[in-house]
Design a protein around this motif. Structure first.
Motif, PDB file in Angstrom:
ATOM      1  N   ALA A   1       0.887  -1.239  -0.063  1.00 50.14           N
ATOM      2  CA  ALA A   1      -0.269  -0.002   0.016  1.00 50.14           C
ATOM      3  C   ALA A   1       0.865   1.234  -0.003  1.00 50.14           C
ATOM      4  CB  ALA A   1      -0.835  -0.031   1.174  1.00 50.14           C
ATOM      5  N   ALA A   2       0.264   2.267  -0.352  1.00 51.67           N
ATOM      6  CA  ALA A   2       0.930   3.690  -0.620  1.00 51.67           C
ATOM      7  C   ALA A   2       0.196   4.676   0.014  1.00 51.67           C
ATOM      8  CB  ALA A   2       1.468   3.912  -1.967  1.00 51.67           C
ATOM      9  N   ARG A   3       0.861   5.634   0.548  1.00 51.21           N
ATOM     10  CA  ARG A   3       0.081   6.933   1.083  1.00 51.21           C
ATOM     11  C   ARG A   3       1.230   8.105   0.723  1.00 51.21           C
ATOM     12  NH1 ARG A   3       0.277   5.172   7.456  1.00 51.21           N
ATOM     13  NH2 ARG A   3       2.584   5.919   7.906  1.00 51.21           N
ATOM     14  N   ARG A   4       0.678   9.315   0.834  1.00 53.00           N
ATOM     15  CA  ARG A   4       1.346  10.523   0.505  1.00 53.00           C
ATOM     16  C   ARG A   4       2.070  11.143   1.694  1.00 53.00           C
ATOM     17  NH1 ARG A   4      -4.205  11.431  -1.238  1.00 53.00           N
ATOM     18  NH2 ARG A   4      -4.581  10.722  -3.285  1.00 53.00           N
ATOM     19  N   SER A   5       1.917  10.590   2.734  1.00 50.22           N
ATOM     20  CA  SER A   5       2.414  11.027   3.884  1.00 50.22           C
ATOM     21  C   SER A   5       3.142  10.298   4.860  1.00 50.22           C
ATOM     22  CB  SER A   5       1.878  12.267   4.679  1.00 50.22           C
ATOM     23  OG  SER A   5       0.831  11.575   5.278  1.00 50.22           O
ATOM     24  N   ASP A   6       3.913  10.349   5.750  1.00 50.35           N
ATOM     25  CA  ASP A   6       4.619   9.565   6.626  1.00 50.35           C
ATOM     26  C   ASP A   6       3.616   8.821   7.749  1.00 50.35           C
ATOM     27  OD1 ASP A   6       7.850  10.724   6.849  1.00 50.35           O
ATOM     28  OD2 ASP A   6       6.732   9.679   5.516  1.00 50.35           O
ATOM     29  N   TYR A   7       2.285   9.656   7.617  1.00 54.93           N
ATOM     30  CA  TYR A   7       1.256   9.033   8.806  1.00 54.93           C
ATOM     31  C   TYR A   7      -0.181   9.239   8.116  1.00 54.93           C
ATOM     32  CZ  TYR A   7       5.335  10.336  11.817  1.00 54.93           C
ATOM     33  OH  TYR A   7       6.250  10.269  12.402  1.00 54.93           O
ATOM     34  N   GLY A   8      -0.980   8.488   8.728  1.00 54.85           N
ATOM     35  CA  GLY A   8      -2.253   8.676   8.032  1.00 54.85           C
ATOM     36  C   GLY A   8      -3.050   7.407   7.395  1.00 54.85           C
ATOM     37  N   LEU A   9      -4.130   7.545   6.578  1.00 50.81           N
ATOM     38  CA  LEU A   9      -4.612   6.482   5.926  1.00 50.81           C
ATOM     39  C   LEU A   9      -3.765   6.264   4.384  1.00 50.81           C
ATOM     40  CD1 LEU A   9      -8.221   7.469   6.208  1.00 50.81           C
ATOM     41  CD2 LEU A   9      -7.255   5.821   7.324  1.00 50.81           C
ATOM     42  N   TYR A  10      -3.759   5.053   3.873  1.00 51.40           N
ATOM     43  CA  TYR A  10      -2.893   4.567   2.914  1.00 51.40           C
ATOM     44  C   TYR A  10      -4.043   4.866   1.758  1.00 51.40           C
ATOM     45  CZ  TYR A  10       0.937   2.225   5.043  1.00 51.40           C
ATOM     46  OH  TYR A  10       1.964   2.215   5.695  1.00 51.40           O
ATOM     47  N   HIS A  11      -3.583   5.280   0.556  1.00 49.61           N
ATOM     48  CA  HIS A  11      -4.579   5.715  -0.428  1.00 49.61           C
ATOM     49  C   HIS A  11      -4.628   4.904  -1.525  1.00 49.61           C
ATOM     50  CE1 HIS A  11      -3.068   9.413   1.202  1.00 49.61           C
ATOM     51  NE2 HIS A  11      -4.275   9.934   1.257  1.00 49.61           N
ATOM     52  N   TYR A  12      -3.506   4.027  -1.549  1.00 49.83           N
ATOM     53  CA  TYR A  12      -3.590   2.929  -2.809  1.00 49.83           C
ATOM     54  C   TYR A  12      -3.243   1.529  -2.296  1.00 49.83           C
ATOM     55  CZ  TYR A  12      -3.408   7.465  -5.321  1.00 49.83           C
ATOM     56  OH  TYR A  12      -3.752   8.815  -5.617  1.00 49.83           O
ATOM     57  N   TRP A  13      -3.647   0.621  -2.785  1.00 51.21           N
ATOM     58  CA  TRP A  13      -3.630  -0.789  -2.510  1.00 51.21           C
ATOM     59  C   TRP A  13      -3.342  -1.562  -3.622  1.00 51.21           C
ATOM     60  CZ3 TRP A  13      -3.516  -2.535   2.663  1.00 51.21           C
ATOM     61  CH2 TRP A  13      -4.019  -1.431   3.453  1.00 51.21           C
ATOM     62  N   GLY A  14      -2.563  -2.629  -3.499  1.00 49.47           N
ATOM     63  CA  GLY A  14      -2.317  -3.664  -4.619  1.00 49.47           C
ATOM     64  C   GLY A  14      -3.508  -4.745  -4.240  1.00 49.47           C
ATOM     65  N   GLN A  15      -3.321  -5.726  -5.311  1.00 57.80           N
ATOM     66  CA  GLN A  15      -4.429  -6.897  -5.183  1.00 57.80           C
ATOM     67  C   GLN A  15      -4.134  -7.858  -4.226  1.00 57.80           C
ATOM     68  OE1 GLN A  15      -1.922  -6.709  -7.330  1.00 57.80           O
ATOM     69  NE2 GLN A  15      -1.121  -9.019  -7.515  1.00 57.80           N
ATOM     70  N   GLY A  16      -2.723  -8.003  -3.794  1.00 59.16           N
ATOM     71  CA  GLY A  16      -2.322  -9.015  -2.739  1.00 59.16           C
ATOM     72  C   GLY A  16      -1.619 -10.152  -3.580  1.00 59.16           C
ATOM     73  N   THR A  17      -0.857 -11.075  -2.864  1.00 63.57           N
ATOM     74  CA  THR A  17      -0.068 -12.180  -3.141  1.00 63.57           C
ATOM     75  C   THR A  17      -0.160 -13.134  -2.015  1.00 63.57           C
ATOM     76  OG1 THR A  17       1.689 -12.978  -4.384  1.00 63.57           O
ATOM     77  CG2 THR A  17       2.249 -11.304  -2.590  1.00 63.57           C
ATOM     78  N   GLN A  18      -0.527 -14.385  -2.612  1.00 65.29           N
ATOM     79  CA  GLN A  18      -0.500 -15.324  -1.452  1.00 65.29           C
ATOM     80  C   GLN A  18       0.520 -16.007  -1.163  1.00 65.29           C
ATOM     81  OE1 GLN A  18      -3.767 -16.761  -0.015  1.00 65.29           O
ATOM     82  NE2 GLN A  18      -2.221 -17.926   1.503  1.00 65.29           N
ATOM     83  N   VAL A  19       0.869 -15.769   0.261  1.00 64.04           N
ATOM     84  CA  VAL A  19       2.015 -16.705   0.885  1.00 64.04           C
ATOM     85  C   VAL A  19       1.411 -17.885   1.715  1.00 64.04           C
ATOM     86  CG1 VAL A  19       3.854 -16.613   2.530  1.00 64.04           C
ATOM     87  CG2 VAL A  19       3.409 -14.705   0.736  1.00 64.04           C
ATOM     88  N   THR A  20       1.867 -18.976   1.538  1.00 66.66           N
ATOM     89  CA  THR A  20       1.535 -20.222   2.270  1.00 66.66           C
ATOM     90  C   THR A  20       2.719 -20.867   2.614  1.00 66.66           C
ATOM     91  OG1 THR A  20      -0.172 -20.554   0.855  1.00 66.66           O
ATOM     92  CG2 THR A  20       0.234 -22.279   2.251  1.00 66.66           C
ATOM     93  N   VAL A  21       2.891 -20.980   4.198  1.00 71.55           N
ATOM     94  CA  VAL A  21       3.828 -21.799   4.557  1.00 71.55           C
ATOM     95  C   VAL A  21       3.275 -22.956   5.298  1.00 71.55           C
ATOM     96  CG1 VAL A  21       5.757 -21.429   6.453  1.00 71.55           C
ATOM     97  CG2 VAL A  21       4.543 -19.402   5.219  1.00 71.55           C
ATOM     98  N   SER A  22       3.965 -24.322   4.793  1.00 68.45           N
ATOM     99  CA  SER A  22       3.562 -25.481   5.501  1.00 68.45           C
ATOM    100  C   SER A  22       4.618 -25.822   6.533  1.00 68.45           C
ATOM    101  CB  SER A  22       3.718 -26.388   3.979  1.00 68.45           C
ATOM    102  OG  SER A  22       5.035 -26.359   3.767  1.00 68.45           O
ATOM    103  N   SER A  23       4.127 -26.595   7.259  1.00 70.12           N
ATOM    104  CA  SER A  23       4.738 -27.188   8.439  1.00 70.12           C
ATOM    105  C   SER A  23       5.552 -28.170   8.281  1.00 70.12           C
ATOM    106  CB  SER A  23       3.867 -27.284   9.676  1.00 70.12           C
ATOM    107  OG  SER A  23       2.764 -28.182   9.366  1.00 70.12           O
TER     108      SER A  23
END
Length: 119
Positions: free
Chosen positions: A97-119
């Motif tokens: 995610a990205a935001r225009r300042s060092d604090y506050g809400l994030y303005h832009y988001w990606g679609q995500g990537t799955q991470v699966t860790v098996s035991s």
């Protein structure tokens, strides 16, 4: 507008490593504070790490400190999340995610990537 595309997720055994990438396009990437988040099934989305525009300041959630490293390459418009010593509880969809300042809400988001860790 900033478009974010994550990559690098996959299936890995516990103790292994993965490196996630988030490629940005649109407005100048170097102007934005970048963050990584994750969301496991049935759970809230958690912040994982953040990095300021220059890369001089980073922050991490307690549950990844010492194992994950966030970095950025403004020339490549990319932010990374190096994940080492992965645990099954790290299994989640990871978002940048990205935001225009060092604090506050994030303005832009990606679609995500799955991470699966098996035991």
């Amino acid at each position: 507008q900033v478009q974010l595309v994550e990559s690098g997720g996959g299936l890995v055994q516990a103790g292994g490593s993965l490196r996630l990438s988030c490629a940005a396009s649109g407005r100048p990437f170097g102007n934005y504070f970048m963050g990584w988040f994750r969301q496991a099934p049935g759970k809230d989305r958690d912040v994982v790490a953040g990095i300021n525009w220059s890369g001089s300041s980073t922050s991490y959630a307690e549950f990844v400190k010492g194992r994950f490293t966030i970095s950025r390459d403004n020339a490549k418009n990319t932010v990374y999340l190096q994940m080492n010593s992965l645990k099954p509880e790290d299994t989640a969809v990871y978002y940048c995610a990205a935001r225009r300042s060092d604090y506050g809400l994030y303005h832009y988001w990606g679609q995500g990537t799955q991470v699966t860790v098996s035991s």
